[in-house]
Design a protein around this motif. Structure first.
Motif, PDB file in Angstrom:
ATOM      1  N   LYS A 159       0.831  -1.202   0.000  1.00 30.74           N
ATOM      2  CA  LYS A 159       0.000   0.000   0.000  1.00 30.74           C
ATOM      3  C   LYS A 159       0.869   1.256   0.000  1.00 30.74           C
ATOM      4  CE  LYS A 159      -3.889   2.104   2.467  1.00 30.74           C
ATOM      5  NZ  LYS A 159      -4.841   1.950   3.613  1.00 30.74           N
ATOM      6  N   LEU A 160       1.924   1.234   0.828  1.00 32.66           N
ATOM      7  CA  LEU A 160       2.825   2.383   0.908  1.00 32.66           C
ATOM      8  C   LEU A 160       3.588   2.594  -0.398  1.00 32.66           C
ATOM      9  CD1 LEU A 160       4.271   1.904   4.506  1.00 32.66           C
ATOM     10  CD2 LEU A 160       2.922   3.851   3.708  1.00 32.66           C
ATOM     11  N   ALA A 161       3.941   1.494  -1.045  1.00 34.25           N
ATOM     12  CA  ALA A 161       4.714   1.582  -2.284  1.00 34.25           C
ATOM     13  C   ALA A 161       3.959   2.336  -3.374  1.00 34.25           C
ATOM     14  CB  ALA A 161       5.090   0.189  -2.779  1.00 34.25           C
ATOM     15  N   GLY A 162       2.643   2.325  -3.289  1.00 31.91           N
ATOM     16  CA  GLY A 162       1.841   3.000  -4.303  1.00 31.91           C
ATOM     17  C   GLY A 162       1.489   4.431  -3.950  1.00 31.91           C
ATOM     18  N   MET A 163       2.016   4.932  -2.800  1.00 33.58           N
ATOM     19  CA  MET A 163       1.708   6.296  -2.359  1.00 33.58           C
ATOM     20  C   MET A 163       2.831   7.267  -2.704  1.00 33.58           C
ATOM     21  SD  MET A 163       0.198   5.651   1.466  1.00 33.58           S
ATOM     22  CE  MET A 163      -1.286   4.686   1.774  1.00 33.58           C
ATOM     23  N   THR A 164       2.481   8.538  -2.725  1.00 34.23           N
ATOM     24  CA  THR A 164       3.486   9.596  -2.853  1.00 34.23           C
ATOM     25  C   THR A 164       4.142   9.771  -1.489  1.00 34.23           C
ATOM     26  OG1 THR A 164       1.930  11.341  -2.254  1.00 34.23           O
ATOM     27  CG2 THR A 164       2.086  10.744  -4.593  1.00 34.23           C
ATOM     28  N   THR A 165       5.226  10.531  -1.435  1.00 34.20           N
ATOM     29  CA  THR A 165       5.927  10.779  -0.169  1.00 34.20           C
ATOM     30  C   THR A 165       5.007  11.425   0.860  1.00 34.20           C
ATOM     31  OG1 THR A 165       8.010  11.060  -1.370  1.00 34.20           O
ATOM     32  CG2 THR A 165       7.930  11.899   0.879  1.00 34.20           C
ATOM     33  N   GLU A 166       4.212  12.393   0.417  1.00 35.18           N
ATOM     34  CA  GLU A 166       3.295  13.090   1.318  1.00 35.18           C
ATOM     35  C   GLU A 166       2.206  12.151   1.814  1.00 35.18           C
ATOM     36  OE1 GLU A 166       1.600  16.064   3.627  1.00 35.18           O
ATOM     37  OE2 GLU A 166       3.575  15.839   2.729  1.00 35.18           O
ATOM     38  N   GLN A 167       1.682  11.326   0.938  1.00 33.30           N
ATOM     39  CA  GLN A 167       0.652  10.353   1.331  1.00 33.30           C
ATOM     40  C   GLN A 167       1.212   9.360   2.344  1.00 33.30           C
ATOM     41  OE1 GLN A 167      -0.371   8.889  -2.589  1.00 33.30           O
ATOM     42  NE2 GLN A 167      -2.289  10.075  -2.634  1.00 33.30           N
ATOM     43  N   GLN A 168       2.470   8.944   2.136  1.00 39.17           N
ATOM     44  CA  GLN A 168       3.112   8.026   3.073  1.00 39.17           C
ATOM     45  C   GLN A 168       3.255   8.670   4.443  1.00 39.17           C
ATOM     46  OE1 GLN A 168       6.807   6.530   1.581  1.00 39.17           O
ATOM     47  NE2 GLN A 168       5.894   5.666  -0.279  1.00 39.17           N
ATOM     48  N   ARG A 169       3.666   9.955   4.468  1.00 37.31           N
ATOM     49  CA  ARG A 169       3.835  10.658   5.745  1.00 37.31           C
ATOM     50  C   ARG A 169       2.521  10.723   6.514  1.00 37.31           C
ATOM     51  NH1 ARG A 169       2.887  15.140   8.122  1.00 37.31           N
ATOM     52  NH2 ARG A 169       1.783  16.016   6.319  1.00 37.31           N
ATOM     53  N   LYS A 170       1.437  11.058   5.819  1.00 28.32           N
ATOM     54  CA  LYS A 170       0.132  11.162   6.469  1.00 28.32           C
ATOM     55  C   LYS A 170      -0.358   9.790   6.960  1.00 28.32           C
ATOM     56  CE  LYS A 170      -1.519  15.234   3.975  1.00 28.32           C
ATOM     57  NZ  LYS A 170      -2.545  15.783   3.035  1.00 28.32           N
ATOM     58  N   TYR A 171      -0.107   8.783   6.155  1.00 29.22           N
ATOM     59  CA  TYR A 171      -0.555   7.425   6.531  1.00 29.22           C
ATOM     60  C   TYR A 171       0.192   6.944   7.777  1.00 29.22           C
ATOM     61  CZ  TYR A 171      -1.155   2.354   6.323  1.00 29.22           C
ATOM     62  OH  TYR A 171      -1.426   1.040   6.651  1.00 29.22           O
ATOM     63  N   GLU A 172       1.512   7.157   7.803  1.00 32.46           N
ATOM     64  CA  GLU A 172       2.316   6.719   8.941  1.00 32.46           C
ATOM     65  C   GLU A 172       1.943   7.482  10.204  1.00 32.46           C
ATOM     66  OE1 GLU A 172       6.215   7.298   7.444  1.00 32.46           O
ATOM     67  OE2 GLU A 172       6.262   5.381   6.342  1.00 32.46           O
ATOM     68  N   GLU A 173       1.634   8.762  10.064  1.00 32.18           N
ATOM     69  CA  GLU A 173       1.208   9.555  11.212  1.00 32.18           C
ATOM     70  C   GLU A 173      -0.128   9.059  11.749  1.00 32.18           C
ATOM     71  OE1 GLU A 173       1.152  12.486  14.163  1.00 32.18           O
ATOM     72  OE2 GLU A 173       2.762  11.675  12.910  1.00 32.18           O
ATOM     73  N   LYS A 174      -1.028   8.722  10.844  1.00 29.72           N
ATOM     74  CA  LYS A 174      -2.333   8.192  11.239  1.00 29.72           C
ATOM     75  C   LYS A 174      -2.178   6.870  11.982  1.00 29.72           C
ATOM     76  CE  LYS A 174      -6.756   6.711   9.263  1.00 29.72           C
ATOM     77  NZ  LYS A 174      -7.529   6.497   8.007  1.00 29.72           N
ATOM     78  N   GLU A 175      -1.283   6.002  11.474  1.00 30.45           N
ATOM     79  CA  GLU A 175      -1.047   4.709  12.110  1.00 30.45           C
ATOM     80  C   GLU A 175      -0.384   4.880  13.465  1.00 30.45           C
ATOM     81  OE1 GLU A 175      -1.946   1.456  10.972  1.00 30.45           O
ATOM     82  OE2 GLU A 175      -3.223   2.818   9.819  1.00 30.45           O
ATOM     83  N   ARG A 176       0.519   5.879  13.590  1.00 33.14           N
ATOM     84  CA  ARG A 176       1.185   6.138  14.868  1.00 33.14           C
ATOM     85  C   ARG A 176       0.182   6.558  15.937  1.00 33.14           C
ATOM     86  NH1 ARG A 176       2.975  10.019  17.942  1.00 33.14           N
ATOM     87  NH2 ARG A 176       2.110  11.652  16.605  1.00 33.14           N
ATOM     88  N   LYS A 177      -0.741   7.450  15.560  1.00 26.53           N
ATOM     89  CA  LYS A 177      -1.757   7.906  16.506  1.00 26.53           C
ATOM     90  C   LYS A 177      -2.700   6.757  16.898  1.00 26.53           C
ATOM     91  CE  LYS A 177      -1.829  12.750  15.015  1.00 26.53           C
ATOM     92  NZ  LYS A 177      -2.650  13.828  14.413  1.00 26.53           N
ATOM     93  N   LYS A 178      -3.008   5.912  15.933  1.00 21.75           N
ATOM     94  CA  LYS A 178      -3.882   4.775  16.213  1.00 21.75           C
ATOM     95  C   LYS A 178      -3.221   3.835  17.220  1.00 21.75           C
ATOM     96  CE  LYS A 178      -5.840   2.759  12.692  1.00 21.75           C
ATOM     97  NZ  LYS A 178      -6.022   1.851  11.503  1.00 21.75           N
ATOM     98  N   ALA A 179      -1.923   3.575  17.031  1.00 22.87           N
ATOM     99  CA  ALA A 179      -1.187   2.700  17.935  1.00 22.87           C
ATOM    100  C   ALA A 179      -1.096   3.317  19.326  1.00 22.87           C
ATOM    101  CB  ALA A 179       0.208   2.436  17.377  1.00 22.87           C
ATOM    102  N   LEU A 180      -0.957   4.643  19.401  1.00 17.00           N
ATOM    103  CA  LEU A 180      -0.868   5.344  20.681  1.00 17.00           C
ATOM    104  C   LEU A 180      -2.176   5.233  21.438  1.00 17.00           C
ATOM    105  CD1 LEU A 180       0.787   7.123  22.565  1.00 17.00           C
ATOM    106  CD2 LEU A 180      -0.060   9.135  21.315  1.00 17.00           C
ATOM    107  N   ARG A 181      -3.299   5.450  20.748  1.00 21.62           N
ATOM    108  CA  ARG A 181      -4.610   5.333  21.399  1.00 21.62           C
ATOM    109  C   ARG A 181      -4.826   3.914  21.917  1.00 21.62           C
ATOM    110  NH1 ARG A 181      -6.271   8.497  16.969  1.00 21.62           N
ATOM    111  NH2 ARG A 181      -7.066   6.630  15.900  1.00 21.62           N
ATOM    112  N   LYS A 182      -4.368   2.942  21.143  1.00 21.41           N
ATOM    113  CA  LYS A 182      -4.528   1.544  21.546  1.00 21.41           C
ATOM    114  C   LYS A 182      -3.706   1.237  22.792  1.00 21.41           C
ATOM    115  CE  LYS A 182      -4.316  -3.122  19.632  1.00 21.41           C
ATOM    116  NZ  LYS A 182      -3.959  -3.951  18.444  1.00 21.41           N
TER     117      LYS A 182
END
Length: 241
Positions: free
Chosen positions: A209-232
């Motif tokens: 999924k990441l391989a098909g994203m732009t650099t900016e899209q990857q940054r936003k996705y990773e940030e979203k996943e980081r926040k999700k892991a933190l809430r968990k």
């Protein structure tokens, strides 16, 4: 498109349960070619254990579904089998015939594991298209021939070659082992391996999924996943007084 197996005929099935001691455990069937496809779909025992073949002993519109050539000879070359063939070959009877089965296995594939020995059953099953009222007695001779076969099975006929009986037993043992393995509770090691495979598949999907994203899209996705892991992680925290 025409379905050659379509039939409006009403069907009557005579199912005779035999004693557990009757005859050696084997599967043998004679099936109308017009209903062979449906029979294969509906009967696990015939599909799993037997091979479908032609035989000069049968009417042109019927075929064998037998577990072994020695099983075929044992049944059809007996006096009761000869009588059965004679009645089946009668055109006035044959046009109502669908199938005849001798079996020691279930019609449907077991869904909870191997069947306990105490619950295994043996059956003789005759399936016919229901004759019209004007010909209601036409199939009686065939039914009587089946009764003769049941009586013959009760005499416990044996194979000339003892190796055949052992081969039939082996096939059933292998099926039971397959079913036992399929429905067995997984071990801790198997559970852990399954979890590892699940995690690996998830990681691979994320990487693709990441391989098909732009650099900016990857940054936003990773940030979203980081926040999700933190809430968990916060949800699992335990505070002590």
């Amino acid at each position: 498109m025409v379905d050659l197996e379509y039939s409006r005929d009403d069907v009557v099935t005579l199912d005779f349960k035999l004693s557990a001691e009757s005859a050696p455990a084997f599967i043998f069937g004679v099936v109308s070619k017009y209903h062979i496809k449906q029979t294969r779909k509906e009967r696990f025992d015939l599909t799993y254990f037997t091979k479908t073949t032609e035989s000069s002993l049968l009417p042109a519109n019927a075929c064998l579904m037998s577990e072994h050539v020695d099983v075929t000879e044992l049944v059809l070359k007996s006096s009761a089998g000869t009588k059965f063939l004679s009645k089946l070959s009668d055109p006035t009877i044959n046009r109502y015939f669908r199938s005849f089965v001798i079996t020691d296995q279930p019609e449907k594939r077991p869904v909870t594991g191997p069947i306990p020995a105490s619950k295994k059953e043996r059956h003789v099953i005759l399936s016919l298209n229901l004759p019209s009222k004007s010909e209601s007695g036409v199939t009686i001779p065939l039914v009587q021939a089946v009764f003769d076969l049941i009586d013959w099975l009760d005499t416990k006929p044996t194979f000339k070659d003892e190796h055949i009986a052992r081969k039939l037993v082996k096939a059933r043992t292998e099926l039971d082992a397959t079913l036992a393995k399929e429905f067995a509770e997984p071990t801790e090691e198997e559970k852990e391996a399954a979890e590892d495979a699940k995690r690996a598949a998830k990681r691979k999907a994320e990487e693709e999924k990441l391989a098909g994203m732009t650099t900016e899209q990857q940054r936003k996705y990773e940030e979203k996943e980081r926040k999700k892991a933190l809430r968990k992680a916060q949800g699992k925290m335990v505070f002590k007084q």
